[in-house]
Each structure stands twice: as structure tokens, then as C-alpha cells.
Design an enzyme around this catalytic site. Structure first.
Site, short mmCIF file in Angstrom:
data_model
loop_
_atom_site.label_atom_id
_atom_site.label_comp_id
_atom_site.label_asym_id
_atom_site.label_seq_id
_atom_site.Cartn_x
_atom_site.Cartn_y
_atom_site.Cartn_z
N ARG A 9 33.28 -75.99 22.63
CA ARG A 9 32.63 -77.30 22.70
C ARG A 9 31.85 -77.50 21.41
O ARG A 9 31.24 -76.56 20.88
CB ARG A 9 31.66 -77.38 23.88
CG ARG A 9 32.33 -77.50 25.26
CD ARG A 9 33.06 -78.82 25.46
NE ARG A 9 33.60 -78.95 26.80
CZ ARG A 9 34.83 -78.58 27.16
NH1 ARG A 9 35.65 -78.03 26.27
NH2 ARG A 9 35.24 -78.75 28.41
N GLU A 31 32.83 -86.91 20.69
CA GLU A 31 34.29 -87.07 20.68
C GLU A 31 34.65 -88.44 21.20
O GLU A 31 34.08 -88.87 22.20
CB GLU A 31 34.94 -85.98 21.54
CG GLU A 31 34.68 -84.61 20.94
CD GLU A 31 35.39 -83.47 21.69
OE1 GLU A 31 36.10 -83.74 22.67
OE2 GLU A 31 35.22 -82.32 21.28
N HIS A 89 40.72 -82.12 19.99
CA HIS A 89 40.50 -81.48 21.30
C HIS A 89 41.82 -81.30 22.06
O HIS A 89 41.99 -81.83 23.16
CB HIS A 89 39.48 -82.27 22.15
CG HIS A 89 38.80 -81.41 23.18
ND1 HIS A 89 37.50 -81.61 23.59
CD2 HIS A 89 39.25 -80.34 23.89
CE1 HIS A 89 37.18 -80.72 24.51
NE2 HIS A 89 38.23 -79.93 24.72
C1 DGY Z 1 38.71 -77.55 28.99
O1 DGY Z 1 39.52 -77.38 29.91
O2 DGY Z 1 37.51 -77.38 29.13
C2 DGY Z 1 39.26 -77.93 27.66
O3 DGY Z 1 38.30 -78.25 26.74
C3 DGY Z 1 40.30 -79.01 27.78
O4 DGY Z 1 41.40 -78.35 28.28
#
Ligand code: DGY
Length: 320
Positions: free
Chosen positions: A238, A267, A286
Site C-alpha cells: 500500500r 490512487e 495497482h
Molecule cells: C489486495 O488484495 O489487497 C490488493 O491490493 C489488490 O489485489
């Protein structure tokens, strides 16, 4: 009467049909645009289940609109978009989709590592722009991967899967995690390093820890100062874990060598964000878990989680 659910984005028909056997389904019909907050606030009022994505902020204010909600099923492994403690207080289960995306996300993490090390984005642009006039000895030279040291921060499922890939590439692997994992250390020949020692030692640093209050800005100015000038930072977890201003400074002053980023503080990142002006950054939108097969698995698991909770059956993926 059937229970009711709301799905915050258009998902595959196959899964919607499966859900319809058990519940009444209403869905936001756009694939590329998140449901507007005002609509979500209205839709959440009477439903028993919410099927959402990481693009929805399921905060206190939204949860307070719900009168019957029993489950929030996030189609993601990360759930920092949901106030899970507040949901628990209100008796609402929150579920996620771990496991099914592990290998796919590890693939993207390792792809970004290689793309950054070997300057693939820059090289492709160079060729497409017609700048390739001759082979030359130091043209677009990058960093070796074989024989270097990978530092993994956060040795969960994805961290382990990245370690397995790195092993095949002849890397030495060190890791930092809140808890040591002796079995994994033995199995994959990993060495535990304290956080700061890892930052000082690794040639590649992969951020694979969840985003929590504790990991917000985990990598900031002080941490960049500890890294080596050849360090390449990869973040597929993240954005908020790395302070982007500090990252920009470190990259533009060549305090570190490069960064491969799949996630950002905000984002989508805006096209004029300073980070995107730097050549030593490789970026993707992402897409860590974005293989056709894995996104289908995540969508199915999120549907199964939601139904299990509504039917008061055993569900292994409740996070609160
Ligand atoms: C998640 O699953 O947390 C990812 O960032 C997206 O697949």
C-alpha cells in the site's frame, strides 16, 4: 424473503448468478467507475451484505447509514479501506480474500524488481521514440540481480512467495517481520535482520507488510538515509507505507538507485505527480493481483465469504 446485498462494481455474470441463488442482488453497473459515495450511502441502508472493493471507503459514517448490515466482503486481501473495529462494534463481520492472490502478486512484485533493475520502462520508451541508433557498451545499463541481497519487509504469504522466486534467481535473502519465522528461515534459507540492519544491507527492498497505523510512513526520510546508493525499493503493498515526498527526494538526489511502485498514497496517482517525472521509477496501476484467473478467484471467494456469513456458516476469512 431473500436477504439483500449490494455489489459496488460490475463483476462477472457467473458470480452474480451464483449469488442470486441465495440473495437478492443489486449492483453498480459500471466496470471502470467506482460507485459514487452518495449512492452507496443510500444503497447500504437496507442491505444485509455489502460486496465491495478497495476503492470504497467503508468508514464510520458509511457504516452508520446501515440498518441491517451483517457482512462487508472486501474483494481484496488488504482491508485498510474498512473501519474493521467499528464494524465489529456494530456486529458486522468483515471478510477478505487471502491466499488466492499470493502467487500472482509475488509474480508482479518480482517483475517490478526486474523491470526496475534493468530499466525496462526507459528502454522500451527509448526504442519506441526512435532513439536507438547503435549498440553501445553502457547503453541503458542497470543492476545485476544474481548474487545480490533481497530484503523482504513483511514475511507473510506474499513475502514467502517472493522469497521462493528470489531463491531461484540466486539472491541472498534477508527479512524483517514483527515475529521471526524459524521454519520458513530453514525452508527457504532466509536470515532474519533487525529493521535498520536490513535497510543498511539489502540491495533490493520489497515492502510486503500490511498498511496499518504502525506501518504508515514506515519508510521515511530517516530510513532512506540508511539505504545504500544502489538500493532499489519495490512496493506492491500500500502506498501509505512509504512517504512519497521522502521517496521523491531520495530518488532525485540519487540517495537510492530506483523504485518499482504498484501502489500510491492516492490512487489513481495524478499524471503530473513529481514521482512520475523521474526516470529511475517504474510504475504500474495497482495490478499486483491482476491476472484473469486470480481476479476470478478473488471475486468468487468474496462471494462465498459473504454468503457463508449471511447463512451463519463457518467462514475462515473474517478479519475482525
Ligand atoms: C489486495 O488484495 O489487497 C490488493 O491490493 C489488490 O489485489
Amino acid at each position: 424473503m431473500k436477504q439483500r446485498i449490494y455489489i459496488t462494481r460490475k463483476i462477472s455474470n457467473e458470480i452474480v448468478e451464483w449469488l442470486k441463488q441465495f440473495v437478492d442482488v443489486k449492483m453498480w453497473m459500471e466496470e471502470e467507475t467506482p460507485v459514487p459515495r452518495a449512492i452507496l450511502q443510500k444503497e447500504i441502508r437496507e442491505v444485509d451484505g455489502l460486496y465491495c472493493l478497495l476503492t470504497e471507503q467503508v468508514d464510520r459514517e458509511l457504516i452508520n447509514q446501515a440498518n441491517n448490515l451483517k457482512v462487508i466482503s472486501n474483494m481484496a486481501v488488504g482491508y485498510n479501506n474498512i473501519d474493521i473495529e467499528y464494524a465489529a462494534k456494530k456486529g458486522i463481520a468483515v471478510t477478505n480474500t487471502p491466499g488466492v492472490l499470493t502467487e500472482t502478486t509475488a509474480d508482479l512484485t518480482f517483475s517490478l524488481l526486474m523491470a526496475t533493475a534493468r530499466r525496462l520502462g526507459e528502454a522500451e520508451q527509448f526504442l519506441r521514440e526512435g532513439k536507438w541508433t547503435t549498440w553501445s557498451p553502457m547503453l541503458l545499463t542497470g543492476q545485476d540481480i544474481y548474487g545480490t541481497t533481497l530484503g523482504i519487509i513483511g514475511l507473510g504469504r506474499i513475502g514467502e512467495a517472493v522469497a521462493r522466486r528470489a531463491k531461484g534467481f540466486g539472491m541472498k535473502i534477508i527479512y524483517y517481520n514483527r515475529n521471526r519465522k524459524p521454519n520458513v528461515e530453514r525452508e527457504l534459507n532466509l536470515t532474519y535482520y533487525p529493521f535498520e540492519e536490513l535497510l543498511k544491507t539489502a540491495d533490493y527492498i520489497c515492502i510486503l507488510t500490511p498498511f496499518t497505523d504502525e506501518t504508515k510512513n514506515l519508510i521515511d526520510e530517516r530510513e532512506f538515509k540508511l539505504m545504500k546508493p544502489n538500493t532499489i525499493l519495490i512496493n506492491t503493498s500500500r502506498g501509505g507505507i512509504v512517504n512519497e515526498e521522502a521517496l521523491y527526494k531520495a530518488l532525485s538526489k540519487n540517495q537510492i538507485w530506483g523504485a518499482g511502485l504498484d501502489v500510491f498514497d492516492e490512487e489513481p496517482i495524478s499524471a503530473d505527480h513529481p514521482l512520475l517525472s523521474l526516470k529511475n521509477v517504474v510504475v504500474t496501476p495497482h495490478i499486483g493481483s491482476a491476472s484473469i484467473q486470480t481476479r476470478m478467484r478473488m471475486a468468487k471467494l468474496a462471494a462465498e465469504n459473504l454468503i457463508s456469513v449471511l447463512q451463519k456458516k463457518q467462514c475462515s476469512f473474517i478479519v475482525n
